[in-house]
Design a protein around this motif. Structure first.
Motif, PDB file in Angstrom:
ATOM      1  N   GLN A   1      -6.600 -14.402 -46.700  1.00 19.58           N
ATOM      2  CA  GLN A   1      -6.813 -13.482 -45.587  1.00 19.58           C
ATOM      3  C   GLN A   1      -8.104 -13.793 -44.826  1.00 19.58           C
ATOM      4  O   GLN A   1      -8.180 -13.601 -43.616  1.00 19.58           O
ATOM      5  CB  GLN A   1      -6.834 -12.030 -46.053  1.00 19.58           C
ATOM      6  CG  GLN A   1      -7.011 -11.061 -44.887  1.00 19.58           C
ATOM      7  CD  GLN A   1      -6.743  -9.608 -45.198  1.00 19.58           C
ATOM      8  OE1 GLN A   1      -6.484  -8.845 -44.290  1.00 19.58           O
ATOM      9  NE2 GLN A   1      -6.805  -9.217 -46.453  1.00 19.58           N
ATOM     10  N   GLY A   2      -9.120 -14.301 -45.528  1.00 18.49           N
ATOM     11  CA  GLY A   2     -10.379 -14.609 -44.867  1.00 18.49           C
ATOM     12  C   GLY A   2     -10.213 -15.604 -43.737  1.00 18.49           C
ATOM     13  O   GLY A   2     -10.818 -15.465 -42.669  1.00 18.49           O
TER      14      GLY A   2
ATOM     15  N   ALA B   1     -21.052  -9.508 -36.543  1.00 20.93           N
ATOM     16  CA  ALA B   1     -21.493  -8.635 -37.635  1.00 20.93           C
ATOM     17  C   ALA B   1     -20.292  -8.307 -38.509  1.00 20.93           C
ATOM     18  O   ALA B   1     -19.227  -7.950 -37.999  1.00 20.93           O
ATOM     19  CB  ALA B   1     -22.117  -7.361 -37.085  1.00 20.93           C
ATOM     20  N   ILE B   2     -20.470  -8.444 -39.815  1.00 15.72           N
ATOM     21  CA  ILE B   2     -19.399  -8.123 -40.755  1.00 15.72           C
ATOM     22  C   ILE B   2     -19.878  -7.000 -41.648  1.00 15.72           C
ATOM     23  O   ILE B   2     -20.797  -7.158 -42.451  1.00 15.72           O
ATOM     24  CB  ILE B   2     -19.001  -9.339 -41.616  1.00 15.72           C
ATOM     25  CG1 ILE B   2     -18.700 -10.561 -40.732  1.00 15.72           C
ATOM     26  CG2 ILE B   2     -17.793  -9.009 -42.478  1.00 15.72           C
ATOM     27  CD1 ILE B   2     -18.394 -11.825 -41.512  1.00 15.72           C
TER      28      ILE B   2
ATOM     29  N   LYS C   1     -17.218 -14.976 -43.811  1.00 14.15           N
ATOM     30  CA  LYS C   1     -18.464 -15.649 -43.412  1.00 14.15           C
ATOM     31  C   LYS C   1     -18.360 -17.148 -43.632  1.00 14.15           C
ATOM     32  O   LYS C   1     -18.732 -17.962 -42.762  1.00 14.15           O
ATOM     33  CB  LYS C   1     -19.647 -15.087 -44.188  1.00 14.15           C
ATOM     34  CG  LYS C   1     -20.991 -15.751 -43.837  1.00 14.15           C
ATOM     35  CD  LYS C   1     -22.117 -15.109 -44.627  1.00 14.15           C
ATOM     36  CE  LYS C   1     -23.474 -15.667 -44.194  1.00 14.15           C
ATOM     37  NZ  LYS C   1     -23.646 -17.081 -44.607  1.00 14.15           N
ATOM     38  N   ALA C   2     -17.849 -17.553 -44.808  1.00 15.77           N
ATOM     39  CA  ALA C   2     -17.722 -18.981 -45.102  1.00 15.77           C
ATOM     40  C   ALA C   2     -16.784 -19.672 -44.127  1.00 15.77           C
ATOM     41  O   ALA C   2     -17.044 -20.799 -43.678  1.00 15.77           O
ATOM     42  CB  ALA C   2     -17.228 -19.168 -46.540  1.00 15.77           C
ATOM     43  N   GLU C   3     -15.695 -19.010 -43.764  1.00 18.04           N
ATOM     44  CA  GLU C   3     -14.742 -19.602 -42.822  1.00 18.04           C
ATOM     45  C   GLU C   3     -15.348 -19.715 -41.419  1.00 18.04           C
ATOM     46  O   GLU C   3     -15.127 -20.705 -40.718  1.00 18.04           O
ATOM     47  CB  GLU C   3     -13.458 -18.775 -42.776  1.00 18.04           C
ATOM     48  CG  GLU C   3     -12.621 -18.825 -44.037  1.00 18.04           C
ATOM     49  CD  GLU C   3     -11.995 -20.191 -44.275  1.00 18.04           C
ATOM     50  OE1 GLU C   3     -12.027 -21.049 -43.369  1.00 18.04           O
ATOM     51  OE2 GLU C   3     -11.483 -20.411 -45.380  1.00 18.04           O
TER      52      GLU C   3
ATOM     53  N   ILE D   1     -19.831 -21.721 -36.586  1.00 17.23           N
ATOM     54  CA  ILE D   1     -20.720 -20.609 -36.266  1.00 17.23           C
ATOM     55  C   ILE D   1     -21.934 -20.694 -37.186  1.00 17.23           C
ATOM     56  O   ILE D   1     -21.800 -20.662 -38.407  1.00 17.23           O
ATOM     57  CB  ILE D   1     -20.008 -19.253 -36.451  1.00 17.23           C
ATOM     58  CG1 ILE D   1     -18.811 -19.132 -35.510  1.00 17.23           C
ATOM     59  CG2 ILE D   1     -20.979 -18.102 -36.231  1.00 17.23           C
ATOM     60  CD1 ILE D   1     -19.164 -19.026 -34.051  1.00 17.23           C
ATOM     61  N   ALA D   2     -23.137 -20.824 -36.593  1.00 15.13           N
ATOM     62  CA  ALA D   2     -24.352 -20.957 -37.396  1.00 15.13           C
ATOM     63  C   ALA D   2     -24.582 -19.702 -38.237  1.00 15.13           C
ATOM     64  O   ALA D   2     -24.239 -18.587 -37.828  1.00 15.13           O
ATOM     65  CB  ALA D   2     -25.551 -21.199 -36.483  1.00 15.13           C
ATOM     66  N   GLY D   3     -25.182 -19.908 -39.409  1.00 15.59           N
ATOM     67  CA  GLY D   3     -25.399 -18.802 -40.327  1.00 15.59           C
ATOM     68  C   GLY D   3     -26.218 -17.676 -39.744  1.00 15.59           C
ATOM     69  O   GLY D   3     -25.999 -16.504 -40.067  1.00 15.59           O
ATOM     70  N   ASP D   4     -27.179 -17.994 -38.843  1.00 13.75           N
ATOM     71  CA  ASP D   4     -28.012 -16.932 -38.275  1.00 13.75           C
ATOM     72  C   ASP D   4     -27.293 -16.154 -37.178  1.00 13.75           C
ATOM     73  O   ASP D   4     -27.844 -15.196 -36.623  1.00 13.75           O
ATOM     74  CB  ASP D   4     -29.321 -17.507 -37.740  1.00 13.75           C
ATOM     75  CG  ASP D   4     -29.122 -18.518 -36.613  1.00 13.75           C
ATOM     76  OD1 ASP D   4     -27.962 -18.848 -36.299  1.00 13.75           O
ATOM     77  OD2 ASP D   4     -30.137 -18.990 -36.056  1.00 13.75           O
TER      78      ASP D   4
END
Length: 446
Positions: free
Chosen positions: A342-343, A359-360, A376-378, A384-387
């Motif tokens: 699902q992610g 925002a999650i 987030k990992a996907e 998409i940069a982590g920040d």
């Protein structure tokens, strides 16, 4: 509720693959730290027609909200059968998975020739793989009574069977859209996920040929551990309808081992404390198989209790990845797919809209935090940069008398972050998160 868009499935899947395989999502645009228009997204816990009512006078906030849920296109004939047991049914979420979990359990008991939970468990994966294909309760029970190996294909179990771990090898996801305060069936799309080669190839124990004559002993007892109350109560009606329909059709076809199946039902309260007490009552009442829980956190909480009692726990809707490897002594199964699948579907939906600052928000439990991490990992894998991804959690209320979720501080953080997309992972209580976002001045829109 769900309408197939079969002609678009291949194109949609291709689009999703491209989105996740490129780094084009990483933008060099200057970062904004002021409030801006933010698209709203949800998951299977809040993408229901019953969810807007949780917002009361602010129900219009869901207009334009998008999200995903594990779902396969439901035949109109199946929906009509559900309506026959609950004419007021407004959602179908997890009704098919509940129905299939009960049918698979009954077929496994018939093949095992026993109501012993451990013997039934040895047959469950095999019911979905490698035998003579059957697609309705009467035909499958007839084959099982004759001691024939079967391959059940039902409403949610369609493309392939279970893995060795007792969960779907493949599934499909629906992308859902709120237009006004209702889901727009015409915009629903389906994307396949999973790997058919992951389906188990292990042979189950030899089937027991019993015929239709009654077998000595008590009848098979199947129990429901459903969210009649609590944050996930909005999912109860479709699950209850799926269970009622399955039990009716099994017993109309002659039952299991020559006897009608007994059905017990208990309330998990979307609360570990309540669910554990209910499980004890169901086991005391003679339950051989417990269908539930609805929430992953509740399933994880009660699993040690059901394992200790030597009973099967079979969830139609618990999706946390951690359940795949949980210590279950071979007694936990699910028709719901793990959140690792699902992610990716959720990330696809968000990325298609071109979002850059995401925002999650997740309820603080195994379901919320687990799915949050996968999404987030996907997103990061897609460029998409982590920040540019902000993670927040909230404590879900424990019990109906608990105060509502207070997300005022989190909403201010999201506003200051300048999010152009907000994913809310939660159940009915997540309505308080959406209200807080609007109160903080986050401009929610499509």
């Amino acid at each position: 509720m769900l309408v197939s868009r079969g002609s678009r499935t291949a194109a949609l899947a291709a689009c999703a693959t491209i989105l996740l395989a490129t780094s084009a999502c990483g933008s060099d645009k200057p970062e904004e730290t002021t409030a801006q228009q933010a698209r709203l997204y949800g998951t299977d816990g809040n993408m229901l027609n019953s969810f807007p009512a949780e917002l009361k006078d602010r129900a219009d906030l869901v207009n334009g909200m998008k999200g995903t849920t594990p779902a396969t296109p439901l035949p109109e004939e199946f929906k009509s059968r559900l309506q026959s047991v609950d004419p007021k049914l407004g959602d179908y979420l997890y009704s098919a998975e509940t129905y299939d979990a009960i049918v698979i359990s009954a077929l496994a008991a018939q093949l095992a020739g026993s109501t012993d939970s451990t013997k039934i468990a040895q047959q469950i994966v095999g019911v979905t793989n490698g035998g003579e294909r059957c697609e309705n309760v009467a035909a499958c029970l007839s084959l099982a009574q004759a001691g024939r190996d079967i391959e059940y294909r039902g409403v949610s179990v369609t493309r392939s069977g279970f893995t060795d771990e007792g969960e779907p090898a493949t599934t499909s996801y629906a992308t859902l859209h709120f237009d006004g305060q209702r889901l727009n069936d015409g915009k629903t799309e389906f994307v396949g996920a999973g790997d058919e080669s992951a389906a188990s190839t292990k042979a189950p124990p030899k089937a027991s040929k019993q015929g239709k004559d009654p077998v000595p002993g008590a009848p098979l007892v199947i129990a429901g551990l459903f969210p009649k109350t609590g944050d996930l109560a909005l999912a109860y009606p479709p699950m209850a309808a799926g269970a009622t329909l399955a039990i009716q059709e099994i017993n109309t076809a002659g039952g299991v081992l020559g006897k009608k199946v007994t059905w017990l039902e208990g309330d998990d309260g979307t609360s570990a404390t309540k669910a554990k007490a209910t499980v004890a009552e169901l086991i005391e009442g003679g339950a051989d198989i417990i269908i539930g829980a609805a929430s992953s956190g509740i399933s994880l909480a009660v699993l040690p209790e059901t394992v200790q009692a030597g009973k099967i726990l079979f969830s139609p809707s618990s999706t946390d990845d951690g359940l795949t490897t949980a210590e279950d002594e071979g007694l936990f199964f699910r028709t719901a797919p793990p959140d690792s699948l699902q992610g990716r579907a959720l990330a696809d939906v968000i990325l298609r809209d071109g979002s850059q600052r995401i925002a999650i928000v997740a309820r603080k439990d195994s379901y919320g935090e687990g799915l949050q991490a996968v999404v987030k990992a996907e997103l990061e894998r897609a460029g998409i940069a982590g920040d540019r991804v902000k993670l927040l959690t909230y404590e879900p209320p424990e019990g109906e008398s608990a105060p509502p979720v207070d997300f005022a501080a989190g909403a201010e953080e999201i506003k200051n972050f300048g999010a152009d997309a907000v994913l809310v992972i939660g159940f009915g209580e997540s309505a308080q998160v959406i209200r807080a976002l609007a109160d903080a001045g986050v401009k929610i829109g499509s």
